[in-house]
Motif scaffolding. Sequence first.
Motif, mmCIF file in Angstrom:
data_model
loop_
_atom_site.group_PDB
_atom_site.id
_atom_site.type_symbol
_atom_site.label_atom_id
_atom_site.label_comp_id
_atom_site.label_asym_id
_atom_site.label_seq_id
_atom_site.Cartn_x
_atom_site.Cartn_y
_atom_site.Cartn_z
ATOM 1 N N UNK A 9 108.283 -95.586 -49.405
ATOM 2 C CA UNK A 9 109.537 -96.322 -49.525
ATOM 3 C C UNK A 9 110.689 -95.443 -49.062
ATOM 4 N N UNK A 10 111.502 -95.983 -48.171
ATOM 5 C CA UNK A 10 112.654 -95.259 -47.636
ATOM 6 C C UNK A 10 113.923 -96.002 -48.030
ATOM 7 N N UNK A 11 114.885 -95.270 -48.574
ATOM 8 C CA UNK A 11 116.141 -95.884 -49.014
ATOM 9 C C UNK A 11 117.338 -95.096 -48.493
ATOM 10 N N UNK A 12 118.301 -95.829 -47.936
ATOM 11 C CA UNK A 12 119.603 -95.265 -47.516
ATOM 12 C C UNK A 12 119.444 -94.017 -46.656
ATOM 13 N N UNK A 13 118.523 -94.089 -45.707
ATOM 14 C CA UNK A 13 118.243 -92.932 -44.850
ATOM 15 C C UNK A 13 119.249 -92.860 -43.697
ATOM 16 N N UNK A 14 119.873 -91.720 -43.554
ATOM 17 C CA UNK A 14 120.717 -91.437 -42.403
ATOM 18 C C UNK A 14 120.363 -90.055 -41.858
ATOM 19 N N UNK A 15 120.234 -89.995 -40.552
ATOM 20 C CA UNK A 15 119.916 -88.732 -39.884
ATOM 21 C C UNK A 15 120.907 -88.506 -38.747
ATOM 22 N N UNK A 16 121.524 -87.340 -38.763
ATOM 23 C CA UNK A 16 122.482 -86.965 -37.726
ATOM 24 C C UNK A 16 121.937 -85.800 -36.916
ATOM 25 N N UNK B 193 116.725 -99.827 -46.133
ATOM 26 C CA UNK B 193 115.524 -100.002 -46.960
ATOM 27 C C UNK B 193 114.333 -100.253 -46.046
ATOM 28 N N UNK B 194 113.271 -99.534 -46.280
ATOM 29 C CA UNK B 194 112.057 -99.710 -45.479
ATOM 30 C C UNK B 194 110.837 -99.427 -46.335
ATOM 31 N N UNK B 195 109.866 -100.320 -46.254
ATOM 32 C CA UNK B 195 108.627 -100.180 -47.022
ATOM 33 C C UNK B 195 107.463 -100.092 -46.050
ATOM 34 N N UNK B 196 106.669 -99.046 -46.174
ATOM 35 C CA UNK B 196 105.458 -98.905 -45.373
ATOM 36 C C UNK B 196 104.279 -99.072 -46.309
ATOM 37 N N UNK C 76 88.233 -96.017 -45.154
ATOM 38 C CA UNK C 76 88.879 -95.090 -46.075
ATOM 39 C C UNK C 76 90.111 -95.669 -46.747
ATOM 40 N N UNK C 77 90.603 -96.804 -46.200
ATOM 41 C CA UNK C 77 91.726 -97.540 -46.813
ATOM 42 C C UNK C 77 92.973 -96.673 -46.963
ATOM 43 N N UNK C 78 93.189 -95.778 -46.006
ATOM 44 C CA UNK C 78 94.373 -94.929 -46.062
ATOM 45 C C UNK C 78 95.477 -95.484 -45.169
ATOM 46 N N UNK C 79 96.678 -94.990 -45.359
ATOM 47 C CA UNK C 79 97.847 -95.485 -44.641
ATOM 48 C C UNK C 79 97.960 -94.805 -43.285
ATOM 49 N N UNK C 80 98.157 -95.614 -42.244
ATOM 50 C CA UNK C 80 98.315 -95.086 -40.892
ATOM 51 C C UNK C 80 99.634 -95.598 -40.321
ATOM 52 N N UNK C 81 100.403 -94.689 -39.748
ATOM 53 C CA UNK C 81 101.658 -95.040 -39.082
ATOM 54 C C UNK C 81 101.568 -94.520 -37.658
ATOM 55 N N UNK C 82 101.814 -95.384 -36.682
ATOM 56 C CA UNK C 82 101.701 -94.924 -35.308
ATOM 57 C C UNK C 82 102.857 -95.396 -34.442
ATOM 58 N N UNK C 83 103.230 -94.523 -33.516
ATOM 59 C CA UNK C 83 104.218 -94.835 -32.488
ATOM 60 C C UNK C 83 103.476 -95.016 -31.184
ATOM 61 N N UNK C 84 103.812 -96.072 -30.457
ATOM 62 C CA UNK C 84 103.206 -96.273 -29.143
ATOM 63 C C UNK C 84 104.063 -97.203 -28.299
ATOM 64 N N UNK C 85 104.105 -96.914 -26.996
ATOM 65 C CA UNK C 85 104.734 -97.826 -26.045
ATOM 66 C C UNK C 85 103.726 -98.845 -25.517
ATOM 67 N N UNK C 86 102.466 -98.672 -25.907
ATOM 68 C CA UNK C 86 101.394 -99.554 -25.450
ATOM 69 C C UNK C 86 101.374 -100.821 -26.318
ATOM 70 N N UNK C 87 101.886 -101.923 -25.782
ATOM 71 C CA UNK C 87 101.976 -103.169 -26.541
ATOM 72 C C UNK C 87 100.606 -103.706 -26.941
ATOM 73 N N UNK C 88 99.618 -103.515 -26.072
ATOM 74 C CA UNK C 88 98.265 -103.972 -26.384
ATOM 75 C C UNK C 88 97.697 -103.204 -27.568
#
Length: 209
Positions: free
Chosen positions: A4-11, A22-25, A179-191
């Motif tokens: 859970x991410x709340x009020x995140x700002x990065x400069x 607010x963001x929930x993964x 394994x039912x673990x959480x995966x987060x991925x970045x990709x430009x590949x739409x497929x």
Amino acid sequence: MNITIKNLQKYYKDKLVLDIKQLEIESNKITGIVGENGAGKSTLLNIISGIDKNFCGQVYYDKKKLNKKIQKEITLVFQKPRLLNDTVYKNLYYPLKIRNTKKEDNKFKIEEILKNLDIESLKDKKALELSGGEQQKVALARALVFNPKVLMLDEVTSNIDFESIKTIESIIMNYNKYDKNTIILISHDKKLIKSLCDNVIVLDKLEVN
């Protein structure tokens, strides 16, 4: 692990590059992060992984703040693999060693992940002398060998051959399935995003004067 991410700002200097109220993964899901270049995708993974601690806001892991125990349960695989200047086997042994896993289990874990990624023949070779696709497989194997609760992948299928991409896709899907673990991925590949992800987060590039 639920994030859970709340009020995140990065400069960066005086420029605001991330602004998330607010963001929930979701736990046990594959979540894709997409957006144009400069939208802060890699920055967000660096924050979630604990690499970047210079931000405002809160990040919770199963309702807890980042600590040493949680840090050892999450990992990030970069677009350009950051491997040790040693053999593939030693690269896979390293994350087990720093987590004080049982020595009698380590050999089995390493041999199993080498087999699953079809890189058994590489185990005694120098990691930095391998091809780009081989290095990416080794980096993924090193991340998976200790069974992290959160696996983050930053463009891990870019600039590698088709067969390597299909192998990595299959490993990611099976890892999440069994394994039912959480995966987060970045990709430009739409497929890739469409075929793998349960949820997709779209980051917009901030236009701040």
